[in-house]
Motif scaffolding. Structure first.
Motif, PDB file in Angstrom:
ATOM      1  N   LYS A  34      61.095  39.233  74.704  1.00  0.00           N
ATOM      2  CA  LYS A  34      61.726  40.362  74.342  1.00  0.00           C
ATOM      3  C   LYS A  34      61.381  40.668  72.789  1.00  0.00           C
ATOM      4  CE  LYS A  34      65.232  40.041  77.938  1.00  0.00           C
ATOM      5  NZ  LYS A  34      66.546  40.003  78.269  1.00  0.00           N
ATOM      6  N   GLU A  37      58.053  42.239  72.792  1.00  0.00           N
ATOM      7  CA  GLU A  37      57.981  43.666  73.266  1.00  0.00           C
ATOM      8  C   GLU A  37      58.622  44.605  72.510  1.00  0.00           C
ATOM      9  OE1 GLU A  37      58.706  44.016  77.538  1.00  0.00           O
ATOM     10  OE2 GLU A  37      56.715  43.389  77.764  1.00  0.00           O
ATOM     11  N   GLY A  38      59.824  43.960  72.092  1.00  0.00           N
ATOM     12  CA  GLY A  38      60.601  45.306  71.102  1.00  0.00           C
ATOM     13  C   GLY A  38      60.242  45.295  69.862  1.00  0.00           C
ATOM     14  N   PHE A  43      62.639  43.973  66.020  1.00  0.00           N
ATOM     15  CA  PHE A  43      63.527  43.374  67.131  1.00  0.00           C
ATOM     16  C   PHE A  43      64.590  42.353  66.313  1.00  0.00           C
ATOM     17  CE2 PHE A  43      65.102  40.916  70.710  1.00  0.00           C
ATOM     18  CZ  PHE A  43      65.492  41.746  71.486  1.00  0.00           C
ATOM     19  N   TYR A  47      68.597  42.480  66.314  1.00  0.00           N
ATOM     20  CA  TYR A  47      69.351  41.281  66.718  1.00  0.00           C
ATOM     21  C   TYR A  47      70.342  41.084  65.618  1.00  0.00           C
ATOM     22  CZ  TYR A  47      70.221  37.467  69.778  1.00  0.00           C
ATOM     23  OH  TYR A  47      70.790  36.638  70.763  1.00  0.00           O
ATOM     24  N   LYS A 216      58.977  51.026  67.780  1.00  0.00           N
ATOM     25  CA  LYS A 216      59.571  50.439  68.872  1.00  0.00           C
ATOM     26  C   LYS A 216      61.249  50.202  68.774  1.00  0.00           C
ATOM     27  CE  LYS A 216      55.887  48.553  71.156  1.00  0.00           C
ATOM     28  NZ  LYS A 216      55.173  47.475  70.412  1.00  0.00           N
ATOM     29  N   VAL A 217      61.835  50.670  67.750  1.00  0.00           N
ATOM     30  CA  VAL A 217      63.146  50.856  67.655  1.00  0.00           C
ATOM     31  C   VAL A 217      63.702  52.110  68.186  1.00  0.00           C
ATOM     32  CG1 VAL A 217      64.982  50.723  66.204  1.00  0.00           C
ATOM     33  CG2 VAL A 217      63.150  49.516  65.513  1.00  0.00           C
ATOM     34  N   HIS A 220      66.560  52.055  74.042  1.00  0.00           N
ATOM     35  CA  HIS A 220      66.224  51.015  74.903  1.00  0.00           C
ATOM     36  C   HIS A 220      66.081  49.793  74.574  1.00  0.00           C
ATOM     37  CE1 HIS A 220      64.681  49.849  78.866  1.00  0.00           C
ATOM     38  NE2 HIS A 220      63.635  49.166  78.057  1.00  0.00           N
ATOM     39  N   THR A 221      65.499  49.629  73.342  1.00  0.00           N
ATOM     40  CA  THR A 221      65.074  48.130  72.910  1.00  0.00           C
ATOM     41  C   THR A 221      66.536  47.513  72.260  1.00  0.00           C
ATOM     42  OG1 THR A 221      64.129  49.388  70.891  1.00  0.00           O
ATOM     43  CG2 THR A 221      62.816  48.152  72.416  1.00  0.00           C
ATOM     44  N   ILE A 224      68.388  46.477  75.127  1.00  0.00           N
ATOM     45  CA  ILE A 224      67.689  45.092  75.465  1.00  0.00           C
ATOM     46  C   ILE A 224      68.276  44.020  74.586  1.00  0.00           C
ATOM     47  CG2 ILE A 224      65.768  43.769  75.536  1.00  0.00           C
ATOM     48  CD1 ILE A 224      64.235  46.283  76.824  1.00  0.00           C
ATOM     49  N   ALA A 225      68.253  44.241  73.334  1.00  0.00           N
ATOM     50  CA  ALA A 225      68.652  43.295  72.275  1.00  0.00           C
ATOM     51  C   ALA A 225      70.019  42.935  72.418  1.00  0.00           C
ATOM     52  CB  ALA A 225      68.443  43.666  70.868  1.00  0.00           C
TER      53      ALA A 225
END
Ligand code: PHE
Length: 467
Positions: A34, A37-38, A43, A47, A216-217, A220-221, A224-225
């Motif tokens: 993840k 991908e993020g 990511f 997190y 990527k932020v 959706h991401t 996911i986080a």
């Protein structure tokens, strides 16, 4: 006469057990994929915002409910005078049940792979996908399916081992095992980290994990986080309520919560720094995947091309094994605690029966992976009714529906019914003033429920896969 309730023998014992629950398969193979991908570093940054602002208040609340009620998850709400919230306990309990049934089986597959790397690494390398499918009852060469006895036998061994530890009790079994298992896990993690970052070509992956690809932020991401953080911290599943109920009054819960969250996040990050650079070095960036297939199939390519690969393969699956064992044990404890307290069943008999039922239910999961086409029913607002593979249906149901509902119920309970003031009174029972009362109240009343509702809405209404 009430028998005296079990308690942790030491502060360290509790922290390691709670961290053992949190640190699981989710950290080691879900998180790296993840994070990749993020957006790598981006990511990780998201997190790092989510864990203290959402994860910590939610975990502190669960531990507090447990300690204040001195009860299993189903009865906890009633004991605190709010029987109307018992449904939250029931959902948490049921979620733990469903998750354990497949988590325990995956633990069995991990055990199988530890044995495979110890005895026949070459066979895994020769045909990684074929080897994986063969374990699950499908022969890709002749395209035939058969009963996946290999996966099932190892799942039985894995669950039986968990059962034996639980039977020995909170202090004598769970605490003792975590005191050995968790340090072992950290040592394995460090060995693998050194191997990964010193691989020729590993730098590129490491650089990716430290780079901030802000494109990527997005919502959706971020979601996911968020859902990853809930799963990884073992929230919404009765565990922290049950483990909190074994805490003595003298314990400093905010500090313990912080330590557990830090450890869990640290392990996830280190796993990212192991997996992403290793995959970059051996398979290239396209080799990074996120599911079970990745952990069992793609990683074979990594170990094949790593000097000393079979040994590192064995160490990696041992690492996963410890992570899976300590998490599964916590899940089963949550299930067993309710049954023994509510129905006065003995611990030994309950544990054995629970493990057997979990094992049988999990067989449907394992069999639906490749051997037989067993289907579940799934309804989502975006796509209507569908009949996904049984295993996927179980994961959807728990990760997308039940965990968010239980987690939401829990924080609404603390934020609005039991009240943060009552929670703080319990937190301060050790005589130490809790310095973050206003922040905690604000987070648990507004921020945490809002983000859970967001996860829930996105996953239900858009049909987006959040797992
Ligand atoms: N937190 C564990 C993981 O990261 C999974 C888990 C969830 C374990 C809930 C126990 C309870 O894999």
């Amino acid at each position: 006469m009430e028998s005296k309730r079990a308690q942790w023998g030491s502060k360290l014992g509790f922290i390691l057990a709670a961290a053992g629950s949190a640190v699981g398969l989710g950290n080691i193979w879900k998180f790296p994929g993840k994070a990749f991908e993020g957006g790598g570093g981006a990511f990780l940054l998201m997190y790092l915002v989510i864990v203290p602002l959402v994860g910590m208040p939610a975990m502190l609340s669960e531990l507090t409910i447990g300690r204040a009620s001195q009860s299993n998850v189903v009865d906890a709400f009633g004991k605190l005078g709010h029987k109307g919230y018992s449904w939250v306990g029931w959902i948490s309990w049921l979620t733990a049940f469903i998750i354990t049934s497949y988590y325990g089986h995956v633990g069995g597959w991990v055990l199988r792979y530890a044995v495979s790397y110890a005895t026949e690494a070459q066979a895994v390398y020769a045909n990684p996908l074929g080897y994986f499918y063969n374990m699950l009852g499908y022969d890709p060469v002749s395209e035939t399916t058969f009963f996946p006895w290999m996966a099932i036998v190892f799942a039985a061994v894995f669950l039986f081992a968990c059962g034996l530890i639980i039977i020995r009790g909170v202090q004598g079994g769970i605490e003792k095992f975590n005191k050995v298992g968790m340090p072992a896990l950290f040592v394995l993690l460090l060995i693998l980290l050194v191997r990964a970052v010193t691989l020729p070509g590993g730098n590129e992956g490491l650089r990716y994990m430290f780079s901030l690809d802000m494109s990527k932020v997005n919502v959706h991401t971020f979601l996911i986080a968020l859902s990853q953080a809930f799963y990884s911290l073992s929230l919404g599943m009765s565990i922290m309520i049950t483990y909190g109920s074994y805490l003595p009054e003298s314990e400093d819960m905010p500090k313990n919560t912080m330590l557990v969250c830090v450890m869990d996040t640290l392990v996830a990050f280190i796993a990212g720094f192991i997996i992403v650079p290793s995959v970059f070095a051996t398979l290239g960036p396209d080799g990074v995947g996120k599911g079970g297939g990745f952990a069992f199939v793609s990683l074979a390519g990594v170990f094949e091309h790593t000097p000393g690969g079979a040994i590192f393969g064995l160490l990696f699956y041992l690492l996963l094994l410890f992570a899976a064992l300590t998490s599964t044990i916590s899940l089963i404890e949550g299930i067993v605690a309710f049954l023994t307290e509510r129905f006065r069943w003995t611990r030994t008999a309950t544990t054995l029966v629970v493990c057997l039922v979990l094992f049988l239910l999990g067989c449907l999961y394992t069999c639906s992976q490749a051997a037989y086409s067993i289907h579940g029913i799934w309804f989502d607002f975006a796509n209507g009714i569908s009949f996904p593979n049984f295993g996927d249906a179980m994961e959807f149901l728990t990760d997308r529906v039940m965990i968010p509902i239980a987690a939401l119920g829990t924080c609404i309970f603390v934020g609005w019914s039991w009240t943060p003031a009552a929670a703080v009174e319990e937190i301060e029972r050790n005589g130490v003033r809790f310095g973050l009362i206003r922040l905690y109240s604000f987070l648990i009343r507004f921020v945490v429920p809002a983000v859970i509702i967001a996860i829930f809405a996105v996953s239900l209404f858009t049909g987006t896969t959040l797992s």
